[in-house]
Write a protein that holds these residues in place. Structure first.
Motif, PDB file in Angstrom:
ATOM      1  N   GLN A 119     -24.564 -77.133  66.427  1.00  0.00           N
ATOM      2  CA  GLN A 119     -25.944 -77.125  66.914  1.00  0.00           C
ATOM      3  C   GLN A 119     -26.421 -78.561  67.037  1.00  0.00           C
ATOM      4  O   GLN A 119     -25.866 -79.462  66.412  1.00  0.00           O
ATOM      5  N   LEU A 120     -27.448 -78.733  67.844  1.00  0.00           N
ATOM      6  CA  LEU A 120     -28.011 -80.066  68.057  1.00  0.00           C
ATOM      7  C   LEU A 120     -29.164 -80.307  67.101  1.00  0.00           C
ATOM      8  O   LEU A 120     -29.906 -79.390  66.771  1.00  0.00           O
ATOM      9  N   SER A 121     -29.290 -81.555  66.685  1.00  0.00           N
ATOM     10  CA  SER A 121     -30.449 -81.996  65.923  1.00  0.00           C
ATOM     11  C   SER A 121     -31.359 -82.728  66.903  1.00  0.00           C
ATOM     12  O   SER A 121     -31.196 -82.605  68.110  1.00  0.00           O
ATOM     13  N   GLU A 122     -32.240 -83.554  66.396  1.00  0.00           N
ATOM     14  CA  GLU A 122     -33.115 -84.304  67.286  1.00  0.00           C
ATOM     15  C   GLU A 122     -32.334 -85.422  67.970  1.00  0.00           C
ATOM     16  O   GLU A 122     -31.292 -85.829  67.508  1.00  0.00           O
ATOM     17  N   ILE A 129     -27.789 -88.941  70.272  1.00  0.00           N
ATOM     18  CA  ILE A 129     -27.936 -87.502  70.026  1.00  0.00           C
ATOM     19  C   ILE A 129     -27.223 -87.152  68.726  1.00  0.00           C
ATOM     20  O   ILE A 129     -26.082 -87.565  68.508  1.00  0.00           O
ATOM     21  N   GLN A 130     -27.900 -86.395  67.884  1.00  0.00           N
ATOM     22  CA  GLN A 130     -27.347 -85.953  66.595  1.00  0.00           C
ATOM     23  C   GLN A 130     -26.900 -84.501  66.731  1.00  0.00           C
ATOM     24  O   GLN A 130     -27.589 -83.694  67.357  1.00  0.00           O
ATOM     25  N   ALA A 131     -25.762 -84.176  66.114  1.00  0.00           N
ATOM     26  CA  ALA A 131     -25.274 -82.794  66.126  1.00  0.00           C
ATOM     27  C   ALA A 131     -24.616 -82.485  64.787  1.00  0.00           C
ATOM     28  O   ALA A 131     -24.193 -83.399  64.060  1.00  0.00           O
ATOM     29  N   ALA A 147     -21.273 -83.832  60.608  1.00  0.00           N
ATOM     30  CA  ALA A 147     -22.456 -84.341  61.304  1.00  0.00           C
ATOM     31  C   ALA A 147     -22.013 -85.550  62.106  1.00  0.00           C
ATOM     32  O   ALA A 147     -21.202 -86.351  61.630  1.00  0.00           O
ATOM     33  N   ALA A 148     -22.521 -85.672  63.316  1.00  0.00           N
ATOM     34  CA  ALA A 148     -22.087 -86.767  64.176  1.00  0.00           C
ATOM     35  C   ALA A 148     -23.234 -87.285  65.018  1.00  0.00           C
ATOM     36  O   ALA A 148     -24.234 -86.595  65.246  1.00  0.00           O
ATOM     37  N   ASN A 185     -32.055 -77.693  73.943  1.00  0.00           N
ATOM     38  CA  ASN A 185     -31.993 -77.767  72.485  1.00  0.00           C
ATOM     39  C   ASN A 185     -30.723 -77.125  71.943  1.00  0.00           C
ATOM     40  O   ASN A 185     -30.522 -77.058  70.733  1.00  0.00           O
ATOM     41  N   GLY A 186     -29.849 -76.639  72.811  1.00  0.00           N
ATOM     42  CA  GLY A 186     -28.583 -76.074  72.378  1.00  0.00           C
ATOM     43  C   GLY A 186     -28.594 -74.581  72.199  1.00  0.00           C
ATOM     44  O   GLY A 186     -27.568 -73.969  71.965  1.00  0.00           O
TER      45      GLY A 186
END
Length: 189
Positions: A119-122, A129-131, A147-148, A185-186
């Motif tokens: 899932q995507l973060s903010e 982009i955070q995921a 987390a990446a 937003n994924g």
């Protein structure tokens, strides 16, 4: 579900929920993670998930480390592949991995079914982009979490690094703009 095997000559049967990745417009793309043409690769396929995107997989002994255990590096590769393709499908832009941190809770076992859910973060500062991703076993227990951070790029700005012909870059650029599988937003639209 995607069954993976280094011996597999053909990809798994077509699943109507499988999301077509933009790279598939290039007839023989060889992504280690998701290409059906790479006989040494993972051949992951993706389906929408309530929180973003998922890939189901089962790895054979070709991906072994200790006897019966999947090589740990592949855990990170699978998480990166699902997170990266989620970004491409949700944001319509490719992105390079800037950093990735993976927690290994239990080893993945050879010939067992797993799924990786991303899932995507903010969006972070500077357009990064955070995921996040988790690999879960058949009982839904978390085996690994990752987390990446990704840096989006324009195809033209990295054209000199890609081994694609001009016509393939144009096909890929068109596929990126028309991909409609996931909302920004994924979450499946």
């Amino acid at each position: 579900m995607t069954a993976l095997s280094s011996d597999a000559a053909t990809p798994p049967p077509a699943d109507p929920e499988v999301v077509r990745v933009p790279w598939s417009v290039i007839p023989d793309y060889h992504c280690f993670g998701c290409s059906p043409h790479n006989v040494s690769g993972l051949r992951l396929t993706f389906t929408p998930h309530g929180d973003g995107l998922q890939a189901r997989f089962r790895l054979d002994r070709a991906f072994e480390s200790y006897p019966g255990i999947v090589h740990g590096g592949l855990t990170g590769v699978i998480c990166d592949e699902v997170m990266g393709n989620l970004i491409v499908l949700a944001r319509h832009v490719p992105a390079f991995t800037v950093s990735q941190r993976t927690r290994f809770l239990t080893p993945l076992l050879i010939d067992r079914e797993y799924r990786c859910v991303a899932q995507l973060s903010e969006t972070g500062s500077g357009g990064l982009i955070q995921a996040t991703a988790e690999i879960r076993d058949a009982d839904d227990a978390v085996c690994a979490a990752s987390a990446a951070t990704y840096r989006p790029f324009a195809l033209e700005s990295v054209r000199h690094q890609l081994s694609l012909r001009d016509d393939e870059v144009a096909l890929l650029a068109q596929a990126l703009t028309t991909a409609t599988a996931l909302s920004p937003n994924g979450v499946p639209s």
